[in-house]
Design a protein around this motif. Sequence first.
Motif, PDB file in Angstrom:
ATOM      1  N   ASP A   1       0.805  -1.229   0.000  1.00  0.00           N
ATOM      2  CA  ASP A   1       0.000   0.000   0.000  1.00  0.00           C
ATOM      3  C   ASP A   1       0.831   1.270   0.000  1.00  0.00           C
ATOM      4  OD1 ASP A   1      -2.410  -1.419  -0.010  1.00  0.00           O
ATOM      5  OD2 ASP A   1      -2.442  -1.546   2.180  1.00  0.00           O
ATOM      6  N   GLY A   2       2.107   1.189  -0.355  1.00  0.00           N
ATOM      7  CA  GLY A   2       2.957   2.376  -0.352  1.00  0.00           C
ATOM      8  C   GLY A   2       2.751   3.228  -1.581  1.00  0.00           C
ATOM      9  N   MET A   3       3.130   4.485  -1.458  1.00  0.00           N
ATOM     10  CA  MET A   3       3.044   5.412  -2.586  1.00  0.00           C
ATOM     11  C   MET A   3       4.230   6.360  -2.520  1.00  0.00           C
ATOM     12  SD  MET A   3       1.281   6.140  -5.299  1.00  0.00           S
ATOM     13  CE  MET A   3      -0.265   5.276  -4.929  1.00  0.00           C
ATOM     14  N   HIS A   4       5.027   6.355  -3.584  1.00  0.00           N
ATOM     15  CA  HIS A   4       6.183   7.253  -3.691  1.00  0.00           C
ATOM     16  C   HIS A   4       5.771   8.400  -4.602  1.00  0.00           C
ATOM     17  CE1 HIS A   4      10.836   7.561  -4.373  1.00  0.00           C
ATOM     18  NE2 HIS A   4      10.299   8.701  -4.017  1.00  0.00           N
ATOM     19  N   VAL A   5       5.778   9.624  -4.064  1.00  0.00           N
ATOM     20  CA  VAL A   5       5.323  10.780  -4.829  1.00  0.00           C
ATOM     21  C   VAL A   5       6.475  11.764  -4.992  1.00  0.00           C
ATOM     22  CG1 VAL A   5       3.655  12.662  -4.996  1.00  0.00           C
ATOM     23  CG2 VAL A   5       2.997  10.507  -3.902  1.00  0.00           C
ATOM     24  N   TYR A   6       6.859  11.987  -6.240  1.00  0.00           N
ATOM     25  CA  TYR A   6       7.789  13.075  -6.544  1.00  0.00           C
ATOM     26  C   TYR A   6       6.933  14.314  -6.796  1.00  0.00           C
ATOM     27  CZ  TYR A   6      11.330   9.456  -7.288  1.00  0.00           C
ATOM     28  OH  TYR A   6      12.202   8.404  -7.127  1.00  0.00           O
ATOM     29  N   CYS A   7       7.137  15.323  -5.994  1.00  0.00           N
ATOM     30  CA  CYS A   7       6.239  16.472  -6.058  1.00  0.00           C
ATOM     31  C   CYS A   7       7.024  17.768  -5.982  1.00  0.00           C
ATOM     32  CB  CYS A   7       5.237  16.407  -4.895  1.00  0.00           C
ATOM     33  SG  CYS A   7       4.015  17.739  -4.889  1.00  0.00           S
TER      34      CYS A   7
ATOM     35  N   HIS B   1       2.900   5.150   4.925  1.00  0.00           N
ATOM     36  CA  HIS B   1       2.747   4.535   3.607  1.00  0.00           C
ATOM     37  C   HIS B   1       3.186   5.471   2.477  1.00  0.00           C
ATOM     38  CE1 HIS B   1      -0.215   1.901   5.793  1.00  0.00           C
ATOM     39  NE2 HIS B   1       0.353   0.998   5.009  1.00  0.00           N
ATOM     40  N   VAL B   2       3.287   6.768   2.776  1.00  0.00           N
ATOM     41  CA  VAL B   2       3.501   7.762   1.720  1.00  0.00           C
ATOM     42  C   VAL B   2       4.894   8.360   1.828  1.00  0.00           C
ATOM     43  CG1 VAL B   2       2.671   9.907   0.684  1.00  0.00           C
ATOM     44  CG2 VAL B   2       1.037   8.297   1.708  1.00  0.00           C
ATOM     45  N   HIS B   3       5.611   8.311   0.731  1.00  0.00           N
ATOM     46  CA  HIS B   3       6.987   8.807   0.636  1.00  0.00           C
ATOM     47  C   HIS B   3       6.985   9.959  -0.365  1.00  0.00           C
ATOM     48  CE1 HIS B   3      11.335   7.760  -0.920  1.00  0.00           C
ATOM     49  NE2 HIS B   3      11.277   8.950  -0.372  1.00  0.00           N
ATOM     50  N   VAL B   4       7.259  11.185   0.111  1.00  0.00           N
ATOM     51  CA  VAL B   4       7.279  12.360  -0.763  1.00  0.00           C
ATOM     52  C   VAL B   4       8.714  12.852  -0.889  1.00  0.00           C
ATOM     53  CG1 VAL B   4       6.461  14.717  -1.107  1.00  0.00           C
ATOM     54  CG2 VAL B   4       4.932  12.994  -0.133  1.00  0.00           C
ATOM     55  N   GLU B   5       9.118  13.141  -2.115  1.00  0.00           N
ATOM     56  CA  GLU B   5      10.497  13.533  -2.381  1.00  0.00           C
ATOM     57  C   GLU B   5      10.532  14.732  -3.320  1.00  0.00           C
ATOM     58  OE1 GLU B   5      14.597  11.454  -4.171  1.00  0.00           O
ATOM     59  OE2 GLU B   5      12.849  10.220  -3.649  1.00  0.00           O
ATOM     60  N   CYS B   6      11.457  15.660  -3.040  1.00  0.00           N
ATOM     61  CA  CYS B   6      11.631  16.837  -3.905  1.00  0.00           C
ATOM     62  C   CYS B   6      13.089  17.244  -3.900  1.00  0.00           C
ATOM     63  CB  CYS B   6      10.748  17.995  -3.428  1.00  0.00           C
ATOM     64  SG  CYS B   6      10.925  19.498  -4.414  1.00  0.00           S
ATOM     65  N   ARG B   7      13.773  17.055  -5.011  1.00  0.00           N
ATOM     66  CA  ARG B   7      15.183  17.449  -5.094  1.00  0.00           C
ATOM     67  C   ARG B   7      15.311  18.958  -5.266  1.00  0.00           C
ATOM     68  NH1 ARG B   7      19.080  19.702  -4.724  1.00  0.00           N
ATOM     69  NH2 ARG B   7      21.157  19.307  -5.543  1.00  0.00           N
TER      70      ARG B   7
END
Length: 809
Positions: A229-235, A257-263
């Motif tokens: 049920d994980g969700m990787h969001v590049y935002c 469950h939610v992984h948000v990433e922003c470089r």
Amino acid sequence: MNKQAEAFLLEPGLAWADYRRNARARVDEIAEAERLRDGARVGISRKHESAHLHVAGQATYIDDMPELAGTLHAALGLSPAAHGLIKSFAIEKIRALPGVVDVIVAADIPGTNDCGAIVHDDPILADGKVQFLGQPVFAVIATDRDLARRAAAQARHVLEIEPLPAHVTAAEAHAAQSYVLPPMHLVRGDAQAGIARAPHRLEGTIQLGGQEQFYLEGQISYAIPTENDGMHVYCSTQHPSEMQHLVAHALHVHSHHVHVECRRMGGGFGGKESQSGIFACIAAVAARKLDRPVKLRPDRDDDFMITGRRHGFDYRYEVGFDDEGRVLGCDIDMVSNAGFSTDLSGPVMTRALCHFDNAYWMPDVAIHGYSAKTNTQSNTAFRGFGGPQGAFASEVLMDSIARALGKDALEVRRANFYGIGERDVTPYLQRVTDNVIRKLTDELATRGDYEARRVAIDAFNATSPVLKKGMALTPVKFGISFNVKHFNQAGALVHVYADGTMLANHGGTEMGQGLNTKVAQVVAHELGVSFETVRATATDTTKVANTSATAASTGADLNGKAAQDAARQIKERLAAFAAQRHGGEAADVRFANDLVHVNGQQIPFPELTRAAYEDRVQLWSDGFYATPGLHWDRVKLQGRPFFYYAYGAALSEVVIDTLTGEWKLLRADVLHDAGRSLNPAVDIGQVEGAFIQGMGWLTMEELVWHPKTGLLMTHAPSTYKIPTANDCPPVFNVNLFDNENAEDSIHRSKAVGEPPLLLPFSVFLAIRDAVSAAGDHRVDPPLRAPATSEAILDAVDAVLSGVAEKDAS
């Protein structure tokens, strides 16, 4: 003066102004070189850590990432009406279009259909009712972005909407007492009594438009389903933790469950603080339903139509003042256009109320804030976050008071400046203990030859019937901290590897402002290593949790302190290890220039870290920082909401054409207080950018909605004018004020993101001064902002008509 700089003054072929300017620059270079030799890594001008990637086109943004196999693309179907009930939706017509895989509607959202930042009144997708023209009603998921866009564009043909009455302007909503929040009132003393006893009185209205963030990289989210049920969001977002929470609620899962990433972002300016949420949520909902990666990147027109911007404000005021121009009482209404939902309108209005005073002590004030609910895009954060809207009103008042008394506006401003004793308390009861505004303003007036240029401008205007020049010097006092206490915290991770290199991660986001550069400098300084040794990585909710938005000018303040805390813990462990291994006391161990000085020996830093690793010394650490001393009573609007104040002033000279309304900024002199700057080059760049951006807001960036349909008419670069290189003044002198933060900020520096956006008040008021000159300064110009050519012509006509009426009477 340093002898090398003194010698430089003797170089031939330079004008005296160049001598002074270049001597200062050479002294700064020499001072920086000396600091570098002494091991300093802060207070040094360093290029942006990604500058070489930016100029080479190699900096990776979300849309540059290689797409995973099976990636689908989303586009949004937008409401064609400003307000109405959704009677029917011919969804099958959309599903049948080429390339369409699915159509997502509100009923497909597993969890909460809401992405409101504070109040839960902002649906991800409209459900039963639409509240502005451009509101997302459905999302088309297709195999190709162009096919998704073509299908979504059919919204006006497949949606049947029963119209409801709509308010397009804040004035309409205010008249109907339609607000997203209860009105706010910040009161000190008795404003009406102060006005009544004053020998002079003015009343009137002011109009101030909103502003589009116009970030170069538009809104974008790329959601990738992961296991369990994980969700990787590049935002592209200024607030990864909030995106994590919103996506978790929309998917009806837990935050872990939610992984948000922003470089990095290609600009944010506040527009990606809360409003990136709708794009993250829709991409994640579609990815979860279809179990495939989904990217959502609206084009510029749709971005304009969906997202909000800086709140426009309308003001009604009464002010009483004495013969010197000192304000004795002021009663002002501030009405903001909040849009259809609350978003961040509450804290924006709070900051506007708390910045109405700007640099001025006002004994009796009543400041009333109304956040009008309109059927337009929900307005949101924008650089300054209400502070510019609050301070703008006081600057216009000072200008009008001066004209009413026949005095120079700078003289009136000085008469009202915060002082000491009872004159150092704000209307919200925070004491101004770090006040440098008089000294800073006087220094700028001297540098900019204010008095001599004022005489020259008056002489020019006396002999020029068509072209008129104007000039204004305006100050800035800007409070630094979030309005909400618990946002004033930050975390960081610092890893030192066995080879002596290090990696820093923190909760702030990089949007081009140089935050990662400054954090890397802080870590390098703490551990005494070269800049190149430290690498900053993408903001990531799996590394630093519960982060605050990178906003309110607190990015370096908070994250710099957190990174310093982490690096200091590692340094203390290394110092103890070095003393144990080589003798001496840990307290005497010194780290500088990639060397560790211990008991008379110099150990290369990488050699020590390798030995420490082999001896099982922990070479990583977390860091944390919470801003001390803040408190705020939301009901009374009193307390200490700000850790410190940043100051600045700007002197601008313009020329206008009274026949066409055209204008040009001829010269701008800026002096800004960045405390002990962490990186002078980056900070000067921020001041320059903020000045031009603020100038655009106040002079050319006009937002226009159709009065009947509610359609945003200025929804693309073709109809919305932002400043370009051609709008920069030919003479643009920007300097940092020599000052040290009175508070224990990171290396005694001061925030520089938002405060300088208020500096171009000087441009608007210089234009107002030039318009006033068309009538020999006998009539106060009713100039609205933005001061477009049309607005300038309207004001010139009003001034000339007013002069004619005075002469006739």
